[in-house]
Every structure is written in C-alpha cells, then in structure tokens.
Write a protein that holds these residues in place. Structure first.
Motif, mmCIF file in Angstrom:
data_model
loop_
_atom_site.group_PDB
_atom_site.id
_atom_site.type_symbol
_atom_site.label_atom_id
_atom_site.label_comp_id
_atom_site.label_asym_id
_atom_site.label_seq_id
_atom_site.Cartn_x
_atom_site.Cartn_y
_atom_site.Cartn_z
ATOM 1 N N LEU A 113 51.277 39.920 -22.390
ATOM 2 C CA LEU A 113 51.122 40.442 -23.442
ATOM 3 C C LEU A 113 49.792 39.519 -24.073
ATOM 4 C CD1 LEU A 113 54.842 40.959 -24.632
ATOM 5 C CD2 LEU A 113 53.402 42.737 -23.939
ATOM 6 N N ASP A 114 49.717 38.483 -23.493
ATOM 7 C CA ASP A 114 48.167 38.310 -24.660
ATOM 8 C C ASP A 114 47.264 37.294 -23.920
ATOM 9 O OD1 ASP A 114 50.604 38.224 -27.033
ATOM 10 O OD2 ASP A 114 51.401 36.048 -26.256
ATOM 11 N N PHE A 115 47.718 37.605 -22.677
ATOM 12 C CA PHE A 115 46.599 37.369 -21.428
ATOM 13 C C PHE A 115 45.168 36.181 -22.311
ATOM 14 C CE2 PHE A 115 42.099 38.627 -19.479
ATOM 15 C CZ PHE A 115 43.356 39.074 -18.518
ATOM 16 N N ASP A 116 47.010 34.799 -21.806
ATOM 17 C CA ASP A 116 46.247 33.929 -22.891
ATOM 18 C C ASP A 116 45.620 33.282 -21.935
ATOM 19 O OD1 ASP A 116 48.384 33.008 -21.457
ATOM 20 O OD2 ASP A 116 49.748 32.568 -23.151
ATOM 21 N N PHE A 117 44.766 33.266 -20.636
ATOM 22 C CA PHE A 117 44.851 32.866 -20.240
ATOM 23 C C PHE A 117 42.928 32.088 -20.216
ATOM 24 C CE2 PHE A 117 46.902 35.386 -18.017
ATOM 25 C CZ PHE A 117 48.025 34.864 -17.355
ATOM 26 N N LYS A 118 42.192 30.977 -19.665
ATOM 27 C CA LYS A 118 41.084 30.584 -20.392
ATOM 28 C C LYS A 118 40.184 30.669 -18.861
ATOM 29 C CE LYS A 118 43.285 28.720 -24.328
ATOM 30 N NZ LYS A 118 43.397 30.086 -25.958
ATOM 31 N N GLY A 119 39.092 30.570 -19.593
ATOM 32 C CA GLY A 119 37.860 30.901 -18.771
ATOM 33 C C GLY A 119 38.155 31.689 -17.295
ATOM 34 N N PHE A 120 37.516 31.235 -16.723
ATOM 35 C CA PHE A 120 37.972 31.732 -15.754
ATOM 36 C C PHE A 120 39.266 31.496 -14.339
ATOM 37 C CE2 PHE A 120 32.871 32.345 -15.757
ATOM 38 C CZ PHE A 120 32.861 33.304 -15.209
ATOM 39 N N ALA A 121 39.648 32.567 -13.871
ATOM 40 C CA ALA A 121 40.737 32.154 -13.712
ATOM 41 C C ALA A 121 40.736 33.565 -12.193
ATOM 42 C CB ALA A 121 41.907 32.946 -14.328
ATOM 43 N N THR A 122 42.234 32.876 -11.755
ATOM 44 C CA THR A 122 42.335 33.564 -10.000
ATOM 45 C C THR A 122 43.337 34.763 -10.442
ATOM 46 O OG1 THR A 122 40.991 31.979 -8.320
ATOM 47 C CG2 THR A 122 42.376 33.411 -7.991
ATOM 48 N N LEU A 123 43.450 35.327 -10.416
ATOM 49 C CA LEU A 123 45.437 36.448 -10.322
ATOM 50 C C LEU A 123 45.406 37.179 -9.020
ATOM 51 C CD1 LEU A 123 44.348 38.024 -13.692
ATOM 52 C CD2 LEU A 123 45.703 35.792 -13.658
ATOM 53 N N GLU A 124 46.541 36.515 -9.765
ATOM 54 C CA GLU A 124 47.274 37.270 -7.363
ATOM 55 C C GLU A 124 48.836 38.201 -8.111
ATOM 56 O OE1 GLU A 124 49.499 35.667 -4.621
ATOM 57 O OE2 GLU A 124 49.271 34.225 -5.657
ATOM 58 N N ASP A 125 48.473 39.287 -6.821
ATOM 59 C CA ASP A 125 49.676 40.196 -6.765
ATOM 60 C C ASP A 125 50.852 39.945 -5.883
ATOM 61 O OD1 ASP A 125 50.642 42.887 -6.240
ATOM 62 O OD2 ASP A 125 49.437 44.157 -5.751
ATOM 63 N N LEU A 126 51.833 39.725 -6.793
ATOM 64 C CA LEU A 126 52.881 38.630 -5.832
ATOM 65 C C LEU A 126 53.215 39.715 -5.190
ATOM 66 C CD1 LEU A 126 54.388 37.028 -9.458
ATOM 67 C CD2 LEU A 126 52.770 36.057 -7.369
ATOM 68 N N GLU A 127 53.226 41.083 -4.975
ATOM 69 C CA GLU A 127 53.516 42.192 -3.407
ATOM 70 C C GLU A 127 52.903 42.468 -2.763
ATOM 71 O OE1 GLU A 127 55.365 45.334 -5.321
ATOM 72 O OE2 GLU A 127 56.670 44.028 -7.063
ATOM 73 N N THR A 128 51.104 42.252 -2.920
ATOM 74 C CA THR A 128 50.333 42.750 -1.841
ATOM 75 C C THR A 128 49.467 41.014 -1.375
ATOM 76 O OG1 THR A 128 48.510 42.801 -3.471
ATOM 77 C CG2 THR A 128 49.986 44.769 -2.755
ATOM 78 N N GLY A 129 49.888 40.061 -2.530
ATOM 79 C CA GLY A 129 48.744 38.751 -2.141
ATOM 80 C C GLY A 129 47.218 38.670 -2.143
ATOM 81 N N GLU A 130 46.683 40.026 -2.727
ATOM 82 C CA GLU A 130 45.560 40.269 -3.261
ATOM 83 C C GLU A 130 45.091 39.761 -4.154
ATOM 84 O OE1 GLU A 130 44.447 44.115 -3.123
ATOM 85 O OE2 GLU A 130 45.816 45.290 -1.614
ATOM 86 N N THR A 131 44.061 38.752 -4.694
ATOM 87 C CA THR A 131 43.789 37.930 -5.844
ATOM 88 C C THR A 131 41.859 38.695 -6.037
ATOM 89 O OG1 THR A 131 42.421 36.288 -4.097
ATOM 90 C CG2 THR A 131 44.843 35.845 -5.247
ATOM 91 N N ILE A 132 42.621 38.241 -7.414
ATOM 92 C CA ILE A 132 40.574 39.279 -8.012
ATOM 93 C C ILE A 132 40.403 37.682 -8.780
ATOM 94 C CG2 ILE A 132 40.983 41.239 -7.992
ATOM 95 C CD1 ILE A 132 42.285 41.490 -11.314
ATOM 96 N N GLN A 133 39.356 37.513 -9.220
ATOM 97 C CA GLN A 133 38.375 36.390 -10.124
ATOM 98 C C GLN A 133 38.319 37.453 -11.681
ATOM 99 O OE1 GLN A 133 38.041 33.223 -9.650
ATOM 100 N NE2 GLN A 133 38.758 33.582 -7.209
ATOM 101 N N VAL A 134 38.503 36.695 -12.544
ATOM 102 C CA VAL A 134 38.548 37.387 -13.398
ATOM 103 C C VAL A 134 38.111 36.053 -14.816
ATOM 104 C CG1 VAL A 134 39.857 38.460 -15.223
ATOM 105 C CG2 VAL A 134 40.463 39.356 -13.576
ATOM 106 N N ASN A 135 37.059 36.737 -15.560
ATOM 107 C CA ASN A 135 36.083 36.081 -16.894
ATOM 108 C C ASN A 135 37.226 36.124 -17.667
ATOM 109 O OD1 ASN A 135 35.450 35.184 -19.144
ATOM 110 N ND2 ASN A 135 33.388 35.499 -18.153
ATOM 111 N N THR A 136 38.379 35.443 -18.418
ATOM 112 C CA THR A 136 39.230 36.254 -19.050
ATOM 113 C C THR A 136 39.000 36.598 -20.325
ATOM 114 O OG1 THR A 136 39.889 33.730 -19.829
ATOM 115 C CG2 THR A 136 41.043 34.850 -17.726
ATOM 116 N N GLN A 137 37.991 35.497 -20.754
ATOM 117 C CA GLN A 137 37.762 36.128 -22.266
ATOM 118 C C GLN A 137 36.802 36.934 -22.809
ATOM 119 O OE1 GLN A 137 40.052 33.665 -23.295
ATOM 120 N NE2 GLN A 137 37.841 33.888 -25.496
#
Length: 291
Positions: free
Chosen positions: A215-239
């Motif tokens: 809800l808050d999307f309070d991750f810092k800097g660049f983060a790797t987010l993973e889909d727990l069902e498919t295993g796919e990942t993406i790189q995100v600049n969270t800010q």
C-alpha cells in the motif's frame, strides 16, 4: 491482543482464536433475534395469529390485557471459509505473511461462528486443487478446521477447480461465504468464481489482504520485485515509480470494490499490519444481514 505481531508469538492456533475472540467480544458471544425462547426480553401486545403458548397470564391478571412474552433466541447458519492458498499469499511485510493473517482471521471467525452455534466449513484453493471440509456445528469439527488452517502451505496459482459448482450448490442451503484472498489473479479467475457463487444465492464477504508495504510502496532506491507465482522479476526505481504506482493501485482497488458491490458482495480491504478488529466487526454485520 488483536495485533498480528503479537499473534505471531502464539503458536497454537486454537489458543490464538480463543484469545482473539475473548478479547474482542468481551463476553458477548451469540447472535440473537426476537422470538419465543428462554431468556426474557420484553412484552408486546397480542396480535391475532400469535402463538397462544406465549401469552403471559400474570400480565393479563394485572392489566386485563393480553401480552406476548418476547425473548432472545439464538439463530444458527452455515459459515463456509474459503482461503486462497496460491503462492502470492506468501507475500511478507515486516515478518507477517498474508497467509499468516489469513490463518489468524479464519481461525478467529470460525471460533466465533462456532460459539454462536453455526456450522463451519473450510475450502482451500491451491494451484487448481480444492480441499474441502464439510459443514458441521460441533467443537470437534472446529478443531479439525483449525488443524487444516494451521497447515496451509501456499503454492502455485489461483485456478478455479472444475468441480466447485457441485460443492457450493449441492446441499441447496444458503450459506455465508467468507473468502480470504489477496485478489491476485492473472485472468479474472477470482472475480469469475465470486460471480458464480453470488449467482447461487449465497451471502458473501470478501476480505482482501494486502501488505502495508504494498500500500505504501515504501521500498528505497532501486529494488528487484518478484512475482511470487511466476518467479518473474523486474527492476524498479521506487522513487520514480511510487506516485504512478499508488494512483494505479487506488484505481485497481476501487474497481474491485465497485464490481463486488454491484453483485451484492460485501468487500473489506485489510492491511496485514492492522489489528483484526475491523474484520471481526465486518463479519458480525454480515453475519446478521439476510439471515
């Protein structure tokens, strides 16, 4: 004692459920309606057609008028708990997984329903399989339900089982369905299931679980987010992504709520960081509605 961080320290699920409900209800543990029962509630004037067995002759002797004794009687229904056990329910926020919160919530509501004399049932949706525990009102059955809840191990995706209609339409009895899910779906699988269940005439309440970090999307800097069902990942600049993400999230949640309410399905979004009291209140409201 309703705080999920505190509940994580209680390893015994039956004890956890009892602790939550004892604290929340503070001694009030039954649903009631007016009718001829054992505990006196109030008098009302006799109306033609009333059952003469409930006339109060002492009141007649004092007032020369006929009065009916109304009282509080318990009502019972069948409450079926539907738990999403797809892999996305392993999402973790500050040590609390969605499946943990689902366990706490389902166990507490089942314990409360059992106190009210309701029959309880359990269905667990996991990667195309559907575990089913039938509806019964006895305490031993509640213990079996809590055992299976305690051992839920999320995996795979949410897939609508082929034989689910037989399960929910077989006995012809109207039920209160409590669906606990994170509403993660690839192709409207959960929405389609709920549409079908609503068409069968059941009362439905959906508890939509989300991590507070989602809800808050309070991750810092660049983060790797993973889909727990498919295993796919993406790189995100969270800010950079935060504002757009939160706008789309609010639109997404509003669309889910609107679609469910249009089908007369009650909806409550819950953060896994929040105490259980909102969900318990919502259940009590829905528990009395329509029965």
């Amino acid at each position: 004692m309703l705080n999920p961080k505190v509940l994580m320290t209680i390893k015994d699920l039956p004890l956890l459920a009892k602790t939550v409900i004892d604290g929340f209800m503070n001694g009030f543990n039954k649903s009631t309606v007016k009718g001829p029962g054992l505990e006196f509630s109030q008098y009302r004037s006799y109306q033609p057609g009333d059952d003469l067995r409930w006339l109060d002759w002492r009141m007649f002797a004092r007032s020369d008028r006929y009065y009916i004794r109304e009282s509080e009687v318990e009502t019972s229904i069948s409450v079926r708990f539907l738990v999403d056990a797809s892999a996305s329910m392993n999402h973790d926020d500050n040590g609390i997984k969605k499946i943990d919160y689902a366990r706490f919530l389902g166990a507490s509501l089942a314990y409360l329903a059992n106190l009210q004399g309701d029959s309880v049932a359990l269905n667990i949706f996991k990667d195309g399989d559907l575990f089913s525990l039938p509806s019964k009102p006895d305490p031993q059955h509640l213990q079996r339900l809590l055992y299976h809840l305690a051992h839920v191990d999320p995996a795979g995706t949410f897939t609508k089982p082929a034989h689910y209609k037989e399960l929910f339409a077989g006995n012809g009895r109207k039920e209160l369905l409590v669906f606990i899910t994170d509403f993660y779906q690839a192709d409207s699988e959960i929405s389609n299931l709920l549409n079908t269940l609503a068409a069968l005439g059941h009362e439905i309440i959906v508890f939509h679980l989300m991590g507070q970090n989602e809800l808050d999307f309070d991750f810092k800097g660049f983060a790797t987010l993973e889909d727990l069902e498919t295993g796919e990942t993406i790189q995100v600049n969270t800010q950079q992504a935060k504002e757009a993400y939160q706008q789309r999230l609010q639109q997404h949640l509003a669309a889910i709520k609107s679609n469910l309410l249009a089908r007369r399905i009650s909806y409550k979004m819950l953060s896994t960081a929040r105490p259980l009291d909102e969900a318990l209140r919502e259940f009590l409201v829905q528990r009395k509605k329509g029965f």
